[in-house]
Design a protein around this motif. Sequence first.
Motif, PDB file in Angstrom:
ATOM      1  N   GLN A  59       8.257  -2.546  -2.074  1.00 34.14           N
ATOM      2  CA  GLN A  59       7.153  -1.563  -1.884  1.00 34.14           C
ATOM      3  C   GLN A  59       6.374  -0.982  -1.377  1.00 34.14           C
ATOM      4  O   GLN A  59       7.262  -0.977   0.340  1.00 34.14           O
ATOM      5  N   ILE A  60       5.585  -0.149  -0.890  1.00 32.69           N
ATOM      6  CA  ILE A  60       5.490   1.139   0.132  1.00 32.69           C
ATOM      7  C   ILE A  60       4.311   1.175  -0.219  1.00 32.69           C
ATOM      8  O   ILE A  60       3.301   1.207  -0.728  1.00 32.69           O
ATOM      9  N   SER A  61       3.333   1.839   1.317  1.00 38.53           N
ATOM     10  CA  SER A  61       2.290   1.663   1.496  1.00 38.53           C
ATOM     11  C   SER A  61       2.093   3.066   1.391  1.00 38.53           C
ATOM     12  O   SER A  61       3.118   4.332   2.173  1.00 38.53           O
ATOM     13  N   ALA A  62       0.713   3.131   1.450  1.00 40.46           N
ATOM     14  CA  ALA A  62       0.532   5.223   1.460  1.00 40.46           C
ATOM     15  C   ALA A  62      -0.598   5.247   2.560  1.00 40.46           C
ATOM     16  O   ALA A  62      -1.039   4.213   1.626  1.00 40.46           O
ATOM     17  N   CYS A  63      -0.701   6.323   3.126  1.00 42.21           N
ATOM     18  CA  CYS A  63      -2.272   6.570   3.943  1.00 42.21           C
ATOM     19  C   CYS A  63      -2.911   7.353   4.321  1.00 42.21           C
ATOM     20  O   CYS A  63      -1.663   8.208   3.992  1.00 42.21           O
ATOM     21  N   GLY A  64      -3.988   8.506   4.187  1.00 39.35           N
ATOM     22  CA  GLY A  64      -3.778   9.186   4.291  1.00 39.35           C
ATOM     23  C   GLY A  64      -3.241   9.767   5.995  1.00 39.35           C
ATOM     24  O   GLY A  64      -3.813   8.999   7.111  1.00 39.35           O
ATOM     25  N   LYS A  65      -2.520  10.575   6.820  1.00 46.82           N
ATOM     26  CA  LYS A  65      -2.124  10.621   7.739  1.00 46.82           C
ATOM     27  C   LYS A  65      -3.468  10.643   9.225  1.00 46.82           C
ATOM     28  O   LYS A  65      -3.419   9.996  10.247  1.00 46.82           O
TER      29      LYS A  65
END
Length: 232
Positions: free
Chosen positions: A48-54
């Motif tokens: 389970q991996i999260s991602a967002c705009g830095k």
Amino acid sequence: MKKKRFGSEGRCRLCKKNIEGDKISGHLEKCRGKLLKKDDNRPVNVMQISACGKHTPEFWLQLAAWDGATLSDIDKFLRHVWLECCGHLSSFNINGVIYESQADDDGAGFFPFDAKPLSMSSVTLNEVLKPGTVLQHEYDFGTTTELELEVLDVFQASKPQAPVILLAHNIEPKIKCVSCGKIASLICSGCCYDFQCFCEKCAPKHECGEDMMLPLVNSPRTGMCGYDGPGL
Ligand SMILES: [Zn+2]
Ligand SMILES: [Zn+2]
Ligand SMILES: [Zn+2]
Ligand SMILES: [Zn+2]
């Protein structure tokens, strides 16, 4: 499991419910149980991996990736949902080690690092990732969109149909026009690092000109290069 929190509301793709961004990780910890079919006696490990705009963390998502998938599978997924405009190069940086996408245009060869980058398609996730690992992703080394990803957990699920699937993502944020404060629908590509958004009435009066306007879409790449969606 690491409880990554986000400031903006999201939607769980597994149960179709809207969930506050600071509760989404806890919600998914329960809801992801749906991914393990009853009577499945050969489950696989899934990350389970999260991602967002830095620089724009209001755009976020969480994904599930089979641990035998490659970094390239995650890159392809991110391009599909958020990034792809004209086939630019991209890279992951994991604790200082660079993994580059396949070179597919004239931009190949330029790389601002001394070490020769490795290929994203040559490593599987279980070789380079574990819970707590942070990944920096860059798409397009000219007008760069920077993402930050983090491995939150590893869990057991039935082998997914695709190597990477979407678990949840932010709901399109209501961004205000910088001129009048009404809800914006356009973004200026000439001011892409300043995130200047406009309503249709104010856009023609902006100094960069109406030709520089792109539709404001639900993606951290909005307003950059020619990106006009789809976004999420
Ligand atoms: Zn759910
Ligand atoms: Zn482009
Ligand atoms: Zn306006
Ligand atoms: Zn502008």
